[in-house]
Write an enzyme that holds these catalytic residues in place. Structure first.
Site, short mmCIF file in Angstrom:
data_model
loop_
_atom_site.label_atom_id
_atom_site.label_comp_id
_atom_site.label_asym_id
_atom_site.label_seq_id
_atom_site.Cartn_x
_atom_site.Cartn_y
_atom_site.Cartn_z
N ASP A 74 2.93 -33.43 3.60
CA ASP A 74 2.62 -34.71 2.96
C ASP A 74 3.23 -35.89 3.72
O ASP A 74 2.66 -36.98 3.76
CB ASP A 74 3.13 -34.70 1.52
N GLU A 150 5.16 -44.92 -2.46
CA GLU A 150 6.05 -45.79 -3.21
C GLU A 150 6.83 -46.73 -2.32
O GLU A 150 6.96 -46.52 -1.13
CB GLU A 150 7.05 -44.96 -4.05
N THR A 190 3.64 -38.19 -8.11
CA THR A 190 4.07 -36.80 -8.02
C THR A 190 5.16 -36.60 -6.97
O THR A 190 5.48 -35.46 -6.62
CB THR A 190 2.87 -35.88 -7.69
N GLY A 191 5.73 -37.70 -6.47
CA GLY A 191 6.76 -37.63 -5.44
C GLY A 191 8.13 -38.03 -5.95
O GLY A 191 8.65 -37.48 -6.93
N TYR A 192 8.71 -39.02 -5.29
CA TYR A 192 10.07 -39.48 -5.61
C TYR A 192 10.18 -39.92 -7.07
O TYR A 192 11.15 -39.60 -7.76
CB TYR A 192 10.41 -40.63 -4.65
N SER A 193 9.18 -40.63 -7.55
CA SER A 193 9.20 -41.10 -8.93
C SER A 193 9.29 -39.95 -9.92
O SER A 193 10.06 -39.99 -10.89
CB SER A 193 7.95 -41.95 -9.20
N SER A 195 10.60 -37.03 -9.38
CA SER A 195 11.94 -36.46 -9.29
C SER A 195 12.96 -37.25 -10.10
O SER A 195 13.99 -36.72 -10.50
CB SER A 195 12.39 -36.39 -7.83
N ALA A 214 18.69 -43.05 -11.23
CA ALA A 214 20.00 -42.82 -11.84
C ALA A 214 20.55 -44.09 -12.50
O ALA A 214 21.63 -44.57 -12.14
CB ALA A 214 20.99 -42.30 -10.79
#
Length: 294
Positions: A74, A150, A190-193, A195, A214
Site C-alpha cells: 500500500d 491522510e 482503514t489506515g492510521y486513523s 489504528s 492518544a
C-alpha cells in the site's frame, strides 16, 4: 495499450512474478515504461531480455498511458499517486507487501489480472484526496501538497503532548491535547486513523474523518465531517516545531503555522476487478466474521 510500472525497490523472490507480468503484457502487445530507478534496481538482480523506456517524474507521463502498475504494498500505491496526479491514469496495485488494502492483486493472480485488463473486465473507482496550504508557505511541501490516505500533525523532539486547535469552515471546534491529529479520507480510514480508533468509511462516501492521536482529553472522539469542509489547524507545544505528514512524506513546520485542509480538485482512479469489492476486502483483510462460531 501503454502502461507504466513503478516499485520502490526490487524485493528478493520477486523475479518469477515480475517476469510473468512482463511476459503477459508483451504477449498482448502492451508498450511498457518503467520508473527509471526501479528498472535499474531490477537489472541489478534480474536478467531482462528486452529493453524498456523509462520515466522518472510526473512530467515524463501524459494521458496517453492506459494504466499504471504499482508493484509493492500500500505504501508503494501511495507513492504512485505522485507520478499520476491529475492525469486520470488508472492505478492497479500488485501486492508483494503485507496487508494490501489498496494493492489488491496477489502475486499468483498476475496472469488472470492482465487478461481481465486487456479484455476490459474491470471498473475504475475514483478516490478523493486531501490538499493542504500552509501560512507561511513551506517549501518542503511545495506543490506536492496532497494525500490520498491522510494528513497528520504530530509532536517532534519532545515527549510532551501538543495542542492542536481546530476550526471547521472558520468556526472553532476544539483544541486537542494529544500526541497529534489525523485528517483522513475514506481511503485512509482503514489506515492510521483506524489504528487510532477512527471509523471505517466506504470509499464512495463524501466525508473526512478527524481522529486525535492518544488524546489526553478523554472525551475527544473521532469526528466525521462533509468533505466540502475547509479545516484549519494551528499547533502549539513545548518544542518550537512539529511534524506534518502527507501519506508517507514528512515536513517540519514551526509552531503557530496555519494549516488549511480541503478536498483536492482532482481524484485518483483505481482499478477494481468485478469479482472484488471494498466489502470483500474488509472481510478478508480485517478478518471480519473470522469467528469459530461462524
Amino acid at each position: 495499450m501503454k502502461v507504466g510500472i513503478y516499485g520502490q525497490y526490487y524485493q528478493d523472490g520477486l523475479e518469477v512474478y515480475l517476469i510473468e507480468l512482463l511476459t503477459e503484457l508483451e504477449k498482448n502487445k502492451v508498450k511498457i515504461f518503467f520508473e527509471q530507478n526501479y528498472l535499474s534496481d531490477i537489472k541489478n538482480n534480474v536478467s531482462l531480455k528486452n529493453q524498456y523506456e523509462t520515466f522518472s517524474e510526473f512530467e515524463d507521463l501524459d494521458d496517453s498511458f492506459n494504466l499504471f502498475f504499482s508493484v509493492g504494498g500500500d505504501g508503494t500505491m501511495l507513492r504512485s499517486i505522485l507520478y499520476v496526479r491529475d492525469l486520470n491514469i488508472p492505478i492497479i496495485g500488485i501486492n508483494v507487501g503485507r496487508l494490501g488494502f489498496l494493492a489488491t492483486v496477489q502475486k499468483d493472480q498476475i496472469k488472470k489480472a492482465v487478461e481481465a485488463l486487456v479484455d476490459g473486465r474491470y471498473d475504475v473507482e475514483e478516490r478523493s484526496l486531501l490538499q493542504i496550504e500552509t501560512h507561511p508557505y513551506n517549501k518542503d511541501i511545495g506543490t506536492v501538497n496532497f494525500a490520498m490516505n491522510e494528513m497528520a500533525v504530530s509532536r517532534k523532539n519532545t515527549t510532551s503532548m501538543i495542542t492542536v486547535s481546530t476550526w471547521l469552515d472558520d468556526e472553532y471546534l476544539t483544541s486537542y491535547w494529544a500526541d497529534g491529529l489525523i485528517v483522513s479520507t475514506p481511503t485512509g480510514s482503514t489506515g492510521y486513523s483506524l489504528s487510532c480508533g477512527g471509523p471505517v468509511i466506504t470509499p464512495d462516501t463524501n466525508a473526512f474523518v478527524i481522529t486525535p492521536i492518544a488524546p489526553h482529553n478523554l472525551n475527544a472522539r473521532p469526528l466525521v465531517i462533509p468533505d466540502k469542509t475547509v479545516i484549519k489547524l494551528t499547533v502549539f507545544g513545548r518544542s518550537m516545531d512539529y511534524l506534518l505528514s502527507l501519506d508517507s512524506r514528512i515536513a517540519t513546520l514551526s509552531n503557530e503555522t496555519e494549516i488549511y485542509i480541503k478536498k483536492a480538485p482532482f481524484t485518483i482512479k483505481m482499478v477494481e476487478f468485478r469479482e472484488e469489492s471494498f466489502l470483500k476486502t474488509l472481510r478478508k483483510k480485517l478478518l471480519w466474521g473470522e469467528d469459530k462460531r461462524n
